[in-house]
Design a protein around this motif. Structure first.
Motif, PDB file in Angstrom:
ATOM      1  N   VAL A  95      52.531  27.009  46.977  1.00  0.00           N
ATOM      2  CA  VAL A  95      52.884  26.727  45.577  1.00  0.00           C
ATOM      3  C   VAL A  95      52.033  25.578  45.039  1.00  0.00           C
ATOM      4  CG1 VAL A  95      54.702  25.783  44.100  1.00  0.00           C
ATOM      5  CG2 VAL A  95      55.213  27.684  45.658  1.00  0.00           C
ATOM      6  N   ARG A  96      51.891  24.525  45.834  1.00  0.00           N
ATOM      7  CA  ARG A  96      51.092  23.375  45.377  1.00  0.00           C
ATOM      8  C   ARG A  96      49.609  23.716  45.301  1.00  0.00           C
ATOM      9  NH1 ARG A  96      54.676  19.718  49.396  1.00  0.00           N
ATOM     10  NH2 ARG A  96      56.339  19.146  47.931  1.00  0.00           N
ATOM     11  N   ALA A  97      49.112  24.484  46.277  1.00  0.00           N
ATOM     12  CA  ALA A  97      47.694  24.856  46.271  1.00  0.00           C
ATOM     13  C   ALA A  97      47.368  25.756  45.097  1.00  0.00           C
ATOM     14  CB  ALA A  97      47.329  25.551  47.584  1.00  0.00           C
ATOM     15  N   ALA A  98      48.354  26.520  44.612  1.00  0.00           N
ATOM     16  CA  ALA A  98      48.125  27.428  43.494  1.00  0.00           C
ATOM     17  C   ALA A  98      48.224  26.727  42.143  1.00  0.00           C
ATOM     18  CB  ALA A  98      49.127  28.586  43.557  1.00  0.00           C
ATOM     19  N   GLY A  99      48.497  25.427  42.129  1.00  0.00           N
ATOM     20  CA  GLY A  99      48.542  24.684  40.877  1.00  0.00           C
ATOM     21  C   GLY A  99      49.923  24.555  40.283  1.00  0.00           C
ATOM     22  N   PHE A 100      50.946  24.978  40.986  1.00  0.00           N
ATOM     23  CA  PHE A 100      52.324  24.826  40.521  1.00  0.00           C
ATOM     24  C   PHE A 100      52.947  23.625  41.221  1.00  0.00           C
ATOM     25  CE2 PHE A 100      51.353  29.399  40.214  1.00  0.00           C
ATOM     26  CZ  PHE A 100      51.623  29.627  38.876  1.00  0.00           C
ATOM     27  N   ASP A 114      57.553  35.811  52.094  1.00  0.00           N
ATOM     28  CA  ASP A 114      56.923  34.611  51.512  1.00  0.00           C
ATOM     29  C   ASP A 114      56.687  34.766  50.016  1.00  0.00           C
ATOM     30  OD1 ASP A 114      56.859  33.869  54.135  1.00  0.00           O
ATOM     31  OD2 ASP A 114      54.697  33.469  54.221  1.00  0.00           O
ATOM     32  N   LEU A 115      56.080  35.883  49.642  1.00  0.00           N
ATOM     33  CA  LEU A 115      55.703  36.084  48.234  1.00  0.00           C
ATOM     34  C   LEU A 115      56.921  36.177  47.324  1.00  0.00           C
ATOM     35  CD1 LEU A 115      53.515  36.501  46.130  1.00  0.00           C
ATOM     36  CD2 LEU A 115      53.462  38.934  46.722  1.00  0.00           C
ATOM     37  N   PRO A 116      57.941  37.009  47.621  1.00  0.00           N
ATOM     38  CA  PRO A 116      59.094  37.036  46.720  1.00  0.00           C
ATOM     39  C   PRO A 116      59.848  35.706  46.663  1.00  0.00           C
ATOM     40  CG  PRO A 116      59.477  38.407  48.663  1.00  0.00           C
ATOM     41  CD  PRO A 116      58.034  38.051  48.656  1.00  0.00           C
ATOM     42  N   ILE A 117      59.899  34.941  47.758  1.00  0.00           N
ATOM     43  CA  ILE A 117      60.560  33.638  47.719  1.00  0.00           C
ATOM     44  C   ILE A 117      59.803  32.696  46.786  1.00  0.00           C
ATOM     45  CG2 ILE A 117      61.055  31.570  49.073  1.00  0.00           C
ATOM     46  CD1 ILE A 117      61.713  33.384  51.442  1.00  0.00           C
ATOM     47  N   ALA A 118      58.478  32.647  46.906  1.00  0.00           N
ATOM     48  CA  ALA A 118      57.683  31.767  46.054  1.00  0.00           C
ATOM     49  C   ALA A 118      57.812  32.157  44.582  1.00  0.00           C
ATOM     50  CB  ALA A 118      56.213  31.815  46.489  1.00  0.00           C
ATOM     51  N   LEU A 119      57.746  33.456  44.294  1.00  0.00           N
ATOM     52  CA  LEU A 119      57.873  33.896  42.904  1.00  0.00           C
ATOM     53  C   LEU A 119      59.263  33.598  42.356  1.00  0.00           C
ATOM     54  CD1 LEU A 119      56.007  37.334  43.096  1.00  0.00           C
ATOM     55  CD2 LEU A 119      55.176  35.204  42.093  1.00  0.00           C
ATOM     56  N   GLY A 120      60.289  33.735  43.222  1.00  0.00           N
ATOM     57  CA  GLY A 120      61.648  33.407  42.780  1.00  0.00           C
ATOM     58  C   GLY A 120      61.775  31.940  42.409  1.00  0.00           C
ATOM     59  N   ILE A 121      61.157  31.056  43.191  1.00  0.00           N
ATOM     60  CA  ILE A 121      61.201  29.617  42.877  1.00  0.00           C
ATOM     61  C   ILE A 121      60.476  29.324  41.568  1.00  0.00           C
ATOM     62  CG2 ILE A 121      60.390  27.353  43.640  1.00  0.00           C
ATOM     63  CD1 ILE A 121      60.853  28.291  46.519  1.00  0.00           C
ATOM     64  N   SER A 166      49.247  32.263  52.655  1.00  0.00           N
ATOM     65  CA  SER A 166      48.495  31.268  53.435  1.00  0.00           C
ATOM     66  C   SER A 166      48.719  29.906  52.799  1.00  0.00           C
ATOM     67  CB  SER A 166      47.009  31.624  53.449  1.00  0.00           C
ATOM     68  OG  SER A 166      46.473  31.522  52.141  1.00  0.00           O
ATOM     69  N   LEU A 167      48.308  28.854  53.470  1.00  0.00           N
ATOM     70  CA  LEU A 167      48.550  27.513  52.961  1.00  0.00           C
ATOM     71  C   LEU A 167      47.741  27.201  51.711  1.00  0.00           C
ATOM     72  CD1 LEU A 167      48.743  25.469  56.300  1.00  0.00           C
ATOM     73  CD2 LEU A 167      50.561  26.593  55.007  1.00  0.00           C
ATOM     74  N   ASP A 168      46.681  27.964  51.458  1.00  0.00           N
ATOM     75  CA  ASP A 168      45.889  27.742  50.240  1.00  0.00           C
ATOM     76  C   ASP A 168      46.300  28.678  49.109  1.00  0.00           C
ATOM     77  OD1 ASP A 168      44.947  30.129  51.164  1.00  0.00           O
ATOM     78  OD2 ASP A 168      42.854  29.495  51.395  1.00  0.00           O
ATOM     79  N   GLY A 169      47.405  29.390  49.292  1.00  0.00           N
ATOM     80  CA  GLY A 169      47.942  30.218  48.214  1.00  0.00           C
ATOM     81  C   GLY A 169      47.508  31.661  48.226  1.00  0.00           C
ATOM     82  N   ARG A 170      46.646  32.049  49.127  1.00  0.00           N
ATOM     83  CA  ARG A 170      46.227  33.437  49.174  1.00  0.00           C
ATOM     84  C   ARG A 170      47.357  34.325  49.699  1.00  0.00           C
ATOM     85  NH1 ARG A 170      41.107  33.531  52.785  1.00  0.00           N
ATOM     86  NH2 ARG A 170      42.305  31.837  53.780  1.00  0.00           N
ATOM     87  N   VAL A 171      47.371  35.579  49.249  1.00  0.00           N
ATOM     88  CA  VAL A 171      48.380  36.550  49.687  1.00  0.00           C
ATOM     89  C   VAL A 171      47.781  37.391  50.800  1.00  0.00           C
ATOM     90  CG1 VAL A 171      49.919  38.429  49.007  1.00  0.00           C
ATOM     91  CG2 VAL A 171      49.359  36.607  47.367  1.00  0.00           C
ATOM     92  N   ARG A 172      48.436  37.391  51.946  1.00  0.00           N
ATOM     93  CA  ARG A 172      47.957  38.128  53.099  1.00  0.00           C
ATOM     94  C   ARG A 172      48.768  39.411  53.299  1.00  0.00           C
ATOM     95  NH1 ARG A 172      47.578  33.011  57.297  1.00  0.00           N
ATOM     96  NH2 ARG A 172      45.455  32.342  56.762  1.00  0.00           N
ATOM     97  N   PRO A 173      48.150  40.430  53.885  1.00  0.00           N
ATOM     98  CA  PRO A 173      48.886  41.687  54.119  1.00  0.00           C
ATOM     99  C   PRO A 173      49.896  41.534  55.250  1.00  0.00           C
ATOM    100  CG  PRO A 173      46.680  41.812  55.065  1.00  0.00           C
ATOM    101  CD  PRO A 173      46.735  40.525  54.305  1.00  0.00           C
ATOM    102  N   VAL A 174      50.902  42.386  55.227  1.00  0.00           N
ATOM    103  CA  VAL A 174      51.911  42.427  56.279  1.00  0.00           C
ATOM    104  C   VAL A 174      52.040  43.866  56.766  1.00  0.00           C
ATOM    105  CG1 VAL A 174      53.202  40.466  55.374  1.00  0.00           C
ATOM    106  CG2 VAL A 174      53.777  42.765  54.595  1.00  0.00           C
ATOM    107  N   LEU A 197      48.505  33.422  44.837  1.00  0.00           N
ATOM    108  CA  LEU A 197      49.706  33.015  44.111  1.00  0.00           C
ATOM    109  C   LEU A 197      49.361  32.376  42.769  1.00  0.00           C
ATOM    110  CD1 LEU A 197      52.808  32.874  44.322  1.00  0.00           C
ATOM    111  CD2 LEU A 197      52.553  30.611  45.342  1.00  0.00           C
ATOM    112  N   GLU A 198      48.175  31.851  42.619  1.00  0.00           N
ATOM    113  CA  GLU A 198      47.788  31.213  41.349  1.00  0.00           C
ATOM    114  C   GLU A 198      47.712  32.220  40.219  1.00  0.00           C
ATOM    115  OE1 GLU A 198      42.923  31.266  41.996  1.00  0.00           O
ATOM    116  OE2 GLU A 198      44.019  29.356  41.971  1.00  0.00           O
ATOM    117  N   ARG A 199      47.715  33.524  40.545  1.00  0.00           N
ATOM    118  CA  ARG A 199      47.703  34.571  39.522  1.00  0.00           C
ATOM    119  C   ARG A 199      49.111  34.918  39.041  1.00  0.00           C
ATOM    120  NH1 ARG A 199      43.489  35.149  36.957  1.00  0.00           N
ATOM    121  NH2 ARG A 199      43.857  37.377  36.613  1.00  0.00           N
ATOM    122  N   ALA A 200      50.124  34.280  39.619  1.00  0.00           N
ATOM    123  CA  ALA A 200      51.509  34.573  39.236  1.00  0.00           C
ATOM    124  C   ALA A 200      51.758  34.219  37.781  1.00  0.00           C
ATOM    125  CB  ALA A 200      52.475  33.796  40.133  1.00  0.00           C
ATOM    126  N   GLY A 201      52.417  35.117  37.080  1.00  0.00           N
ATOM    127  CA  GLY A 201      52.766  34.890  35.683  1.00  0.00           C
ATOM    128  C   GLY A 201      51.660  35.181  34.710  1.00  0.00           C
TER     129      GLY A 201
END
Length: 499
Positions: A55-60, A84-91, A113-121, A160-164
């Motif tokens: 979240v912090r690495a993505a500028g939020f 990870d992704l739905p929890i971050a978007l929910g926050i 990832s710690l730099d905000g990138r979204v990784r596959p699962v 994650l920086e692309r959220a919203g």
């Protein structure tokens, strides 16, 4: 949900099925911190640190208040890092940093990832099928496995920086099952490379045409592995439904699915040291075994007698039912397991019992004990039994002009097409009653052979089933004595290791 609250849809993979999970986030007054409830595993608990850093690495900004995340339904155990992704978007939505409308009507899966990138699962395809069932869009990492679905809106999110942001989750084209979209290297295998063994090739053609199991017994160097490895070259391509079934299993097991999307049937070749969990499935979280990864394809068990007896007996029930059910304290998990079994074994510990050129050094009790490792019940469930003898050097070094894969595959496709045409003209009861297709002469022949070789009821039924396939290869609606004779010859071994 109200101010300071938001809900985002995620998914939990259980076997090859996916359960939708409502990720509820509440940000309220209290000591700063994050609590995740709803039976999360260790990987989900660790999401707290990944989400904070991402979240912090993505500028939020992370709220300096208490955050409670509930994964509903709470009685179901959740595993993996896909939340990870739905929890971050929910926050972000609960704190007003993005518009809550941006996360509606969409199912999200992805690790951060710690730099905000979204990784596959793992299990992205299974999650996409769940989104289709719920009528939701599906968002995953940009480099996730291809999803061969046309009736669900697929979106990719790389950071994650692309959220919203409008277009932050970019639409992607589905990986069509049209085969032409992928260019995969050919393995170059062909039955024409196997000198001699025309009878064995005929057995493989029958097995491929009818989906029958096949057991080869012969000395080392007789060509058993060469024959088995070429089985996929004569089998028809996966149909759309078959492809999707097999691809889902491979997706949840983190196995490549591109060859399946291209129409290739799976070919699994586990080592004889495989454990029961490795072959049938298991572990924590539960993972499909080799028999499920071979679904709609071929499972090749080389050195069959070297497998542990308990491991071999574990595949008896899936051979009959086409599925395997694993029972755990928190419930049952089922995996599909409709595979074609091809097995190979030596006839004795030294390998040369019955070989005309090498003397066997084993005693009769040693030979009997070695062959009994496989177990009579499992052998009884294998339709075709084949003795593979060593080819003379003159044939090995001679011109390879034997039957090739193209010719064998042509017969397999024709037989399957004829079988489809035949079944379309029959009622369901007629399809189940194979004995009705036997003439009085053929029925009398089968009775005599069953009495001569002391066949069990299962052996009789499977022999008639093989004869039905032989008749389909000959494009005959009825089963004749000649078709039964060929089926019996492949059922009763009288050479190497004969019973």
């Amino acid at each position: 949900m109200g101010r300071g609250q938001c809900a985002v849809m995620g998914a939990a993979v259980r076997g090859v099925d996916v359960v939708p999970v409502r990720v509820e986030v509440v940000v309220s007054g209290g000591l700063p911190g994050m609590a995740i409830v709803g039976m999360p595993d260790a990987a989900i608990q660790e999401a707290k640190e990944r989400v904070r850093a991402a979240v912090r690495a993505a500028g939020f900004s992370m709220p300096g208040e208490k955050i409670v995340v509930n994964l509903a339904p709470s009685h179901l155990r959740k595993t993996g890092s896909g939340f990870d992704l739905p929890i971050a978007l929910g926050i972000l939505a609960a704190t007003g940093q993005i518009d809550p409308a941006w996360v509606r009507d969409t199912l999200y899966v992805g690790e951060l990832s710690l730099d905000g990138r979204v990784r596959p699962v793992t299990g992205a395809l299974a999650c996409a099928i769940c989104a289709r069932r719920l009528g939701l869009d599906f968002v995953c990492a940009a480099d996730s496995d291809p999803v061969p679905l046309d009736d669900v809106r697929l979106l990719a999110m790389d950071s994650l920086e692309r959220a919203g942001v409008e277009g932050g989750a970019a639409a992607v084209l589905p990986a069509h099952a049209g085969r032409s979209a992928l260019s995969l290297p050919e393995d170059g295998l062909d039955f024409a490379e196997v000198s001699g063994h025309e009878i064995a090739k005929r057995a493989f053609q029958i097995a491929a045409a009818g989906g029958h199991g096949l057991l080869m017994m012969g000395p080392p160097g007789s060509g058993k592995t060469m024959l088995a490895s070429r089985m996929p070259t004569i089998m028809p391509s996966l149909g759309p439904d078959e492809m999707l079934e097999a691809a889902v299993v491979h997706s949840v097991a983190a196995e490549p699915i591109e060859p399946l999307i291209a129409g290739r049937r799976p070919f699994r070749h586990p080592h004889h040291s495989a454990t029961l969990a490795g072959l049938v499935g298991g572990g924590s979280p539960i993972r499909p075994g080799e028999i499920s990864l071979a679904h709609r394809g071929v499972l090749f068990l080389d050195e069959l007698a070297e497998f542990k007896s308990s491991v071999l007996q574990g595949i008896r029930q899936p051979l009959e039912s086409g599925a395997v059910t694993l029972t755990r304290a928190d419930g049952n998990v089922s995996f599909p397991a409709r595979f074609m079994l091809v097995a190979a074994t030596n006839p004795c510990p030294c390998g040369y019992y019955g070989d005309e050129e090498h003397e066997c050094t084993c005693t009769v009790p040693q030979i009997r004990t070695y062959q009994n490792r496989i177990g009579g019940p499992l052998i009884d469930r294998i339709d075709l039994h084949l003795d593979v003898r060593r080819i003379k050097p003159s044939e090995v070094l001679g011109n390879r002009c034997g039957t090739g894969s193209a010719k064998l595959r042509e017969g397999v496709l024709a037989a399957r097409a004829f079988a489809d045409w035949r079944r379309a003209r029959q009622s369901e009861q007629e399809q189940q009653d194979w004995a009705a297709a036997l003439s009085d002469e053929a029925r009398g022949f089968m009775v005599a052979q069953a009495e001569l070789h002391a066949m069990s009821g299962r052996a009789i039924s499977r022999t008639v089933s093989v004869a039905r396939t032989v008749a389909d290869l000959a494009e005959s609606e009825s089963i004749s004595s000649a078709h039964l004779a060929e089926a019996v010859n492949f059922r009763v071994r009288d050479g190497i290791g004969g019973r």
